[in-house]
Design a protein around this motif. Structure first.
Motif: not given
Length: 507
Positions: A297-311
């Motif tokens: 989690k620290a490596y990612q710094q966010a979950s997949a559902g919380s930060v989404l690409p702008g595309i």
């Protein structure tokens, strides 16, 4: 007073009666081990799963991922977001914190209902086009589905297909995906292979402590018998001089003579194989990590559902198609707080879609500098060393399709990072996906040598020379089986003699 002769006598008796108790099992272990060299326990390999999926393409393929995420109770807690195809329809699959799975129809944006018999049948036919299937009901667990990876999908629909391989398919009752395929040849060989080798007839479910301790106990018994037999064999062999018969062995009877000789020739192999089999069960957790584990989690710094690409999803698919990539699955990921998309094709090859300035581009790999910076967050300890491996080492290696590790991603090059934590943990990160694909501390590295190496001869240079390795293992197995089989004959005779003696005493 206890003497050396008493000690030797005790070792003789231990070998005799543990051999009587375990000789049949040891012979079966050796035989089934040879089968497992070529036919492994059933598993659905990533390439098998991906190759059965249709391409993801077209401007009207999918609703935005943000729309699909509205069906999650807590989008910021969603750990995995994947766009795939389920039962012929494009679908978003979410894995929430705690492991729960949800599926959203990507064409309509509606929550998919739990799969029923019809969905299971469509999914099976999409997996094997042109084949028809018969639903055999549902199973919580059977002889081919002990893997813990299947736990989120239980119970499983069973579909018997009429394809040339008479495949038995298992479909998730949670998502509707095919999660296991077992062709007829694999079922038949496994009865005398992995199913027999791991004593699976006594296993109940993916987590069965009774079965685990049964295998530990049987392996310990076999190890004691083999070690005691090695001592007996050495003591009874005349390294200088001969017995009155002129032979080096005191045994004249055929079975005893060859049990002694094969024991001297192949006894060490037998000891190491049975002992390493015992180590495979990680008795008392001796090879479990003893310190902190990598903080993904620290490596990612966010979950997949919380930060989404702008595309948008359709734009990402169009970008991949323009790059000539045949996308079968698309996954939303985060690395160091930076969202990106990971696309996979039918062969398991990947592409990264990430932002470069204000635009999004398709990349084959991540920048190593980015991976190294993010890797430092895995532990609250300093990094001892980093290196890029262009060849496999003793802990990061690829195994064949029959191996239990066949589904593990082991691409090269790979970034290897060693930390200064108490376990001196080695972490391997794939530049292709940005994923932490393996981590091993001191305890796990010890287990690797005492189990994997002694049991499978899996150093990277050995695995590169497949047929010589397999040929040597088969020849050693023949010798070990001869040792065990002569033990079975002798054990049967000893047991019958014991029973007749007890019967005469009673009468």
């Amino acid at each position: 007073m206890w003497s050396a002769s008493h000690s030797k006598r005790l070792v003789f008796l231990i070998h005799r009666w543990t051999g009587v108790a375990g000789c049949v099992l040891m012979a079966l272990w050796v035989f089934s081990g040879v089968v497992m060299l070529f036919v492994g326990y059933p598993k659905l390999l990533p390439t098998e799963r991906l190759s059965a999926l249709p391409p993801l393409s077209g401007p009207h393929c999918c609703v935005p991922v943000e729309t699909a995420l509205r069906h999650s109770e807590a989008p910021d807690k969603v750990q995995q977001v994947v766009l795939t195809t389920i039962a012929g329809r494009p679908s978003y699959r979410f894995k929430e914190e705690g492991g729960a799975l949800r599926v959203v129809d990507a064409a309509s944006g509606h929550m998919a209902p739990l799969p029923d018999d019809a969905v299971a049948a469509r999914s099976a036919q999409a997996f094997l086009p042109g084949a028809n299937g018969v639903l055999l009901g549902q199973t919580q667990d059977d002889r081919w589905t002990h893997s813990g990876l299947l736990d989120p999908h239980r119970p499983l629909f069973k579909m018997q297909m009429d394809d040339p391989e008479s495949s038995l398919l298992y479909v998730s009752s949670t998502t509707g995906e095919v999660v296991m395929d077992v062709p007829r040849y694999q079922r038949l060989w496994n009865y005398v292979g992995a199913w027999l080798h791991w004593v699976y007839m006594f296993r109940d479910g993916s987590r069965d402590a009774v079965w685990s301790w049964l295998v530990i106990g049987l392996s310990a018994l076999g190890t004691i018998s083999a070690v005691a037999g090695a001592f007996v064999g050495i003591w009874r062999w005349r390294f200088t001089g001969h017995y009155k018969s002129g032979a080096k062995t005191p045994y004249r009877e055929f079975q005893m003579r060859w049990h002694h000789i094969t024991g001297l020739l192949f006894g060490l192999v037998m000891v190491l194989w049975i002992f390493s089999g015992l180590m495979s069960m990680n008795p008392l957790g001796v090879f479990s990590p003893g310190g902190p584990r990598p903080d993904v989690k620290a490596y990612q710094q966010a979950s997949a559902g919380s930060v989404l690409p702008g595309i948008a999803t359709k734009d990402a698919l169009a970008l991949l198609e323009a790059d000539g990539f045949d996308t079968r699955e698309l996954e939303w990921r985060v690395l160091g707080g930076r969202p990106y998309l990971l696309a996979s094709d039918r062969e398991g090859a990947t592409r990264v879609v990430s932002s470069v300035g204000s635009a999004y581009r398709v990349h084959k790999t991540w920048e190593l500098e980015m991976l190294e910076q993010s890797a430092r967050r895995l532990f609250a300890f300093d990094v001892r060393s980093t290196s890029v491996l262009d060849d496999y080492d003793a802990y990061y290696f690829r195994r064949g399709d029959a191996s239990m590790y066949a589904g593990s991603a082991r691409d090269l090059p790979v970034l290897r990072v060693q930390f200064d934590d108490p376990g001196r943990t080695l972490v391997y990160i794939s530049p292709y996906s940005g994923e932490v694909v393996l981590s091993v501390d001191k305890a796990q590295r010890t287990g690797r040598w005492l189990f994997n190496f002694l049991h499978s001869w899996d150093l990277s240079w050995m695995l590169r020379h497949t047929w010589p390795r397999d040929a040597i293992l088969v020849l050693l197995s023949i010798g070990a089986f001869a040792l065990a089989f002569t033990g079975v004959v002798l054990g049967y005779r000893r047991l019958m003699l014991f029973i007749r003696h007890k019967f005469r005493l009673r009468h």
